[in-house]
Structures are given as structure tokens and as C-alpha cells.
Motif scaffolding. Structure first.
Motif, PDB file in Angstrom:
ATOM      1  N   MET A 136       0.838  -1.170   0.000  1.00  0.00           N
ATOM      2  CA  MET A 136       0.000   0.000   0.000  1.00  0.00           C
ATOM      3  C   MET A 136       0.885   1.235   0.000  1.00  0.00           C
ATOM      4  O   MET A 136       1.762   1.383   0.836  1.00  0.00           O
ATOM      5  CB  MET A 136      -0.902  -0.059   1.231  1.00  0.00           C
ATOM      6  N   ASN A 137       0.673   2.117  -0.956  1.00  0.00           N
ATOM      7  CA  ASN A 137       1.372   3.396  -1.034  1.00  0.00           C
ATOM      8  C   ASN A 137       0.483   4.446  -0.390  1.00  0.00           C
ATOM      9  O   ASN A 137      -0.693   4.544  -0.716  1.00  0.00           O
ATOM     10  CB  ASN A 137       1.645   3.772  -2.488  1.00  0.00           C
ATOM     11  N   MET A 138       1.055   5.212   0.521  1.00  0.00           N
ATOM     12  CA  MET A 138       0.263   6.224   1.215  1.00  0.00           C
ATOM     13  C   MET A 138       0.924   7.583   1.083  1.00  0.00           C
ATOM     14  O   MET A 138       2.147   7.688   1.030  1.00  0.00           O
ATOM     15  CB  MET A 138       0.132   5.866   2.695  1.00  0.00           C
ATOM     16  N   ILE A 139       0.086   8.599   1.053  1.00  0.00           N
ATOM     17  CA  ILE A 139       0.558   9.977   0.984  1.00  0.00           C
ATOM     18  C   ILE A 139      -0.357  10.821   1.860  1.00  0.00           C
ATOM     19  O   ILE A 139      -1.537  10.505   2.014  1.00  0.00           O
ATOM     20  CB  ILE A 139       0.593  10.452  -0.492  1.00  0.00           C
ATOM     21  N   SER A 140       0.190  11.866   2.439  1.00  0.00           N
ATOM     22  CA  SER A 140      -0.612  12.686   3.351  1.00  0.00           C
ATOM     23  C   SER A 140      -1.447  13.707   2.585  1.00  0.00           C
ATOM     24  O   SER A 140      -1.090  14.119   1.482  1.00  0.00           O
ATOM     25  CB  SER A 140       0.300  13.401   4.355  1.00  0.00           C
ATOM     26  N   PRO A 141      -2.565  14.134   3.162  1.00  0.00           N
ATOM     27  CA  PRO A 141      -3.398  15.149   2.514  1.00  0.00           C
ATOM     28  C   PRO A 141      -2.665  16.482   2.321  1.00  0.00           C
ATOM     29  O   PRO A 141      -2.963  17.223   1.387  1.00  0.00           O
ATOM     30  CB  PRO A 141      -4.578  15.324   3.473  1.00  0.00           C
ATOM     31  N   GLU A 142      -1.677  16.763   3.182  1.00  0.00           N
ATOM     32  CA  GLU A 142      -0.901  18.001   3.045  1.00  0.00           C
ATOM     33  C   GLU A 142      -0.128  18.024   1.729  1.00  0.00           C
ATOM     34  O   GLU A 142       0.000  19.068   1.091  1.00  0.00           O
ATOM     35  CB  GLU A 142       0.060  18.173   4.230  1.00  0.00           C
ATOM     36  N   VAL A 143       0.375  16.864   1.310  1.00  0.00           N
ATOM     37  CA  VAL A 143       1.094  16.784   0.042  1.00  0.00           C
ATOM     38  C   VAL A 143       0.138  17.030  -1.115  1.00  0.00           C
ATOM     39  O   VAL A 143       0.472  17.744  -2.070  1.00  0.00           O
ATOM     40  CB  VAL A 143       1.797  15.413  -0.107  1.00  0.00           C
ATOM     41  N   ARG A 163       6.786  -1.989  -1.000  1.00  0.00           N
ATOM     42  CA  ARG A 163       7.749  -2.876  -1.651  1.00  0.00           C
ATOM     43  C   ARG A 163       7.338  -3.244  -3.081  1.00  0.00           C
ATOM     44  O   ARG A 163       8.190  -3.295  -3.966  1.00  0.00           O
ATOM     45  CB  ARG A 163       7.950  -4.133  -0.817  1.00  0.00           C
ATOM     46  N   PRO A 164       6.048  -3.515  -3.354  1.00  0.00           N
ATOM     47  CA  PRO A 164       5.689  -3.796  -4.752  1.00  0.00           C
ATOM     48  C   PRO A 164       5.996  -2.628  -5.696  1.00  0.00           C
ATOM     49  O   PRO A 164       6.323  -2.846  -6.867  1.00  0.00           O
ATOM     50  CB  PRO A 164       4.182  -4.072  -4.692  1.00  0.00           C
ATOM     51  N   THR A 165       5.920  -1.406  -5.191  1.00  0.00           N
ATOM     52  CA  THR A 165       6.264  -0.254  -6.023  1.00  0.00           C
ATOM     53  C   THR A 165       7.754  -0.245  -6.321  1.00  0.00           C
ATOM     54  O   THR A 165       8.168   0.010  -7.454  1.00  0.00           O
ATOM     55  CB  THR A 165       5.841   1.055  -5.342  1.00  0.00           C
ATOM     56  N   PHE A 166       8.572  -0.526  -5.295  1.00  0.00           N
ATOM     57  CA  PHE A 166      10.009  -0.627  -5.546  1.00  0.00           C
ATOM     58  C   PHE A 166      10.311  -1.746  -6.532  1.00  0.00           C
ATOM     59  O   PHE A 166      11.220  -1.631  -7.354  1.00  0.00           O
ATOM     60  CB  PHE A 166      10.778  -0.817  -4.241  1.00  0.00           C
ATOM     61  N   ALA A 167       9.546  -2.832  -6.461  1.00  0.00           N
ATOM     62  CA  ALA A 167       9.727  -3.928  -7.412  1.00  0.00           C
ATOM     63  C   ALA A 167       9.374  -3.473  -8.825  1.00  0.00           C
ATOM     64  O   ALA A 167      10.020  -3.882  -9.796  1.00  0.00           O
ATOM     65  CB  ALA A 167       8.873  -5.124  -7.008  1.00  0.00           C
ATOM     66  N   LYS A 168       8.366  -2.617  -8.947  1.00  0.00           N
ATOM     67  CA  LYS A 168       7.986  -2.086 -10.260  1.00  0.00           C
ATOM     68  C   LYS A 168       9.132  -1.278 -10.869  1.00  0.00           C
ATOM     69  O   LYS A 168       9.359  -1.305 -12.075  1.00  0.00           O
ATOM     70  CB  LYS A 168       6.733  -1.215 -10.093  1.00  0.00           C
ATOM     71  N   PHE A 169       9.864  -0.558 -10.021  1.00  0.00           N
ATOM     72  CA  PHE A 169      11.029   0.207 -10.475  1.00  0.00           C
ATOM     73  C   PHE A 169      12.283  -0.673 -10.572  1.00  0.00           C
ATOM     74  O   PHE A 169      13.324  -0.202 -10.993  1.00  0.00           O
ATOM     75  CB  PHE A 169      11.320   1.362  -9.512  1.00  0.00           C
ATOM     76  N   MET A 170      12.172  -1.942 -10.121  1.00  0.00           N
ATOM     77  CA  MET A 170      13.320  -2.854 -10.024  1.00  0.00           C
ATOM     78  C   MET A 170      14.409  -2.242  -9.146  1.00  0.00           C
ATOM     79  O   MET A 170      15.597  -2.301  -9.445  1.00  0.00           O
ATOM     80  CB  MET A 170      13.861  -3.211 -11.405  1.00  0.00           C
ATOM     81  N   ALA A 171      13.989  -1.631  -8.044  1.00  0.00           N
ATOM     82  CA  ALA A 171      14.907  -0.928  -7.147  1.00  0.00           C
ATOM     83  C   ALA A 171      15.412  -1.861  -6.061  1.00  0.00           C
ATOM     84  O   ALA A 171      14.694  -2.743  -5.586  1.00  0.00           O
ATOM     85  CB  ALA A 171      14.200   0.264  -6.511  1.00  0.00           C
ATOM     86  N   ALA A 172      16.658  -1.652  -5.668  1.00  0.00           N
ATOM     87  CA  ALA A 172      17.267  -2.383  -4.562  1.00  0.00           C
ATOM     88  C   ALA A 172      17.715  -1.363  -3.526  1.00  0.00           C
ATOM     89  O   ALA A 172      18.361  -0.368  -3.858  1.00  0.00           O
ATOM     90  CB  ALA A 172      18.452  -3.196  -5.050  1.00  0.00           C
ATOM     91  N   SER A 173      17.357  -1.609  -2.275  1.00  0.00           N
ATOM     92  CA  SER A 173      17.752  -0.671  -1.220  1.00  0.00           C
ATOM     93  C   SER A 173      18.880  -1.265  -0.406  1.00  0.00           C
ATOM     94  O   SER A 173      18.962  -2.472  -0.223  1.00  0.00           O
ATOM     95  CB  SER A 173      16.559  -0.349  -0.323  1.00  0.00           C
ATOM     96  N   HIS A 174      19.750  -0.404   0.061  1.00  0.00           N
ATOM     97  CA  HIS A 174      20.838  -0.812   0.941  1.00  0.00           C
ATOM     98  C   HIS A 174      20.705   0.019   2.203  1.00  0.00           C
ATOM     99  O   HIS A 174      21.005   1.203   2.225  1.00  0.00           O
ATOM    100  CB  HIS A 174      22.197  -0.576   0.269  1.00  0.00           C
ATOM    101  N   TYR A 175      20.207  -0.647   3.278  1.00  0.00           N
ATOM    102  CA  TYR A 175      19.886   0.070   4.503  1.00  0.00           C
ATOM    103  C   TYR A 175      21.119   0.570   5.239  1.00  0.00           C
ATOM    104  O   TYR A 175      21.063   1.595   5.904  1.00  0.00           O
ATOM    105  CB  TYR A 175      19.028  -0.809   5.416  1.00  0.00           C
ATOM    106  N   ALA A 176      22.242  -0.117   5.129  1.00  0.00           N
ATOM    107  CA  ALA A 176      23.450   0.333   5.821  1.00  0.00           C
ATOM    108  C   ALA A 176      23.968   1.650   5.240  1.00  0.00           C
ATOM    109  O   ALA A 176      24.468   2.502   5.967  1.00  0.00           O
ATOM    110  CB  ALA A 176      24.534  -0.739   5.747  1.00  0.00           C
ATOM    111  N   TYR A 177      23.847   1.814   3.932  1.00  0.00           N
ATOM    112  CA  TYR A 177      24.317   3.040   3.286  1.00  0.00           C
ATOM    113  C   TYR A 177      23.187   4.028   3.013  1.00  0.00           C
ATOM    114  O   TYR A 177      23.435   5.101   2.473  1.00  0.00           O
ATOM    115  CB  TYR A 177      25.039   2.706   1.978  1.00  0.00           C
ATOM    116  N   ASP A 178      21.962   3.667   3.345  1.00  0.00           N
ATOM    117  CA  ASP A 178      20.792   4.508   3.086  1.00  0.00           C
ATOM    118  C   ASP A 178      20.744   4.970   1.627  1.00  0.00           C
ATOM    119  O   ASP A 178      20.598   6.150   1.330  1.00  0.00           O
ATOM    120  CB  ASP A 178      20.762   5.717   4.022  1.00  0.00           C
TER     121      ASP A 178
END
Length: 144
Positions: free
Chosen positions: A1-8, A73-88
């Protein structure tokens, strides 16, 4: 689930009439949440020459976010993105090579500090019950 605030959504100057109705969901915050609606937005990662753009459906939800929104995470999969938490960092393929997104350390410290303060406030509320006093014995004395 992708969420965004009403302020945005307000900052994007999107009329609330463009939001499509959606159902109630649970387990995001205590109790149930009724989103204001959902909308499809273009999300772009990268720079002027090397970028990726995808259409992403966001639920507009009024919950206390530390950030402007949350991407699933499914959105990141759509972009084929990989995250590295140690290096942010976040890396994904682009038309002209790898797109690397580095985190903003200043914003990260502010968010972690806010999260820590909120957690400490909740913890102090939990521990404010009546304290039991223990009777202290003087050294060298026994109870018998």
C-alpha cells in the motif's frame, strides 16, 4: 500500500474531487482508517538525463507520517529498485546506467529524533502507574 498525506495533495494543488473513493483499512495506526481517497501520480527517480517514471496509485490518508508518504515494496519492485539500509541508498536501472538515490542525512536525523521522542512519550505514559515501594533492610540484619 502506497500512502501519501493530505498536506502533500494540497501542495500539489490537486482538487479533492479528483480522489477516487476507497475502502477502510486497518493496522496502519491504532484502530481503523478511512482514507480520503486514492489517486494515480507519476513518480520519478533520477536526474535530467537518466531517470525512471512510473504511474503509482497512492491512498491519501491522514495518519501521523514522519515523511511525506510511504512507498510500498511492490512499487520498488515495479522500479526494479534495490535498497541498501546500511548506506541509506536506493539503486535501480535507468536508460543510461544505474540510478542511485542517496538519503538526506539531515532529514533522516530529524525523523529518527522525532520517532525517538514519540516512543519515549508513549513509554512514559505506560510506566506512570502506581509504583510499589520496597522495604529496605539495614545491612547485617536478617528477617528471622
Amino acid at each position: 500500500m502506497n500512502m501519501i498525506s493530505p498536506e502533500v495533495i494540497k501542495r500539489l494543488q490537486m482538487p479533492e474531487e479528483e480522489l477516487k473513493k476507497t475502502g477502510i483499512f486497518q493496522r496502519i495506526n491504532p484502530g481503523r482508517s478511512q482514507p480520503k481517497g486514492k489517486n494515480t501520480l507519476l513518480v520519478m527517480f533520477g536526474g535530467e538525463l537518466n531517470y525512471r517514471t512510473e504511474k503509482i496509485v497512492f491512498d491519501v490518508v491522514k495518519v501521523p507520517f514522519l515523511f511525506n508518504g510511504i512507498i510500498s515494496r511492490p512499487t520498488f519492485a515495479k522500479f526494479m529498485a534495490a535498497s541498501h539500509y546500511a548506506y541509506d541508498t536506493l539503486k535501480m536501472p535507468g536508460p543510461m546506467g544505474v540510478i542511485t538515490i542517496n538519503s538526506d542525512k539531515k532529514d533522516l536525523v530529524i525523523c529518527v529524533d522525532k520517532l525517538y521522542r514519540e516512543a519515549m512519550a508513549v513509554e512514559s505514559v505506560k510506566t506512570k502507574g502506581p509504583a510499589k515501594e520496597r522495604k529496605r533492610q539495614k545491612p547485617g540484619k536478617t528477617s528471622s
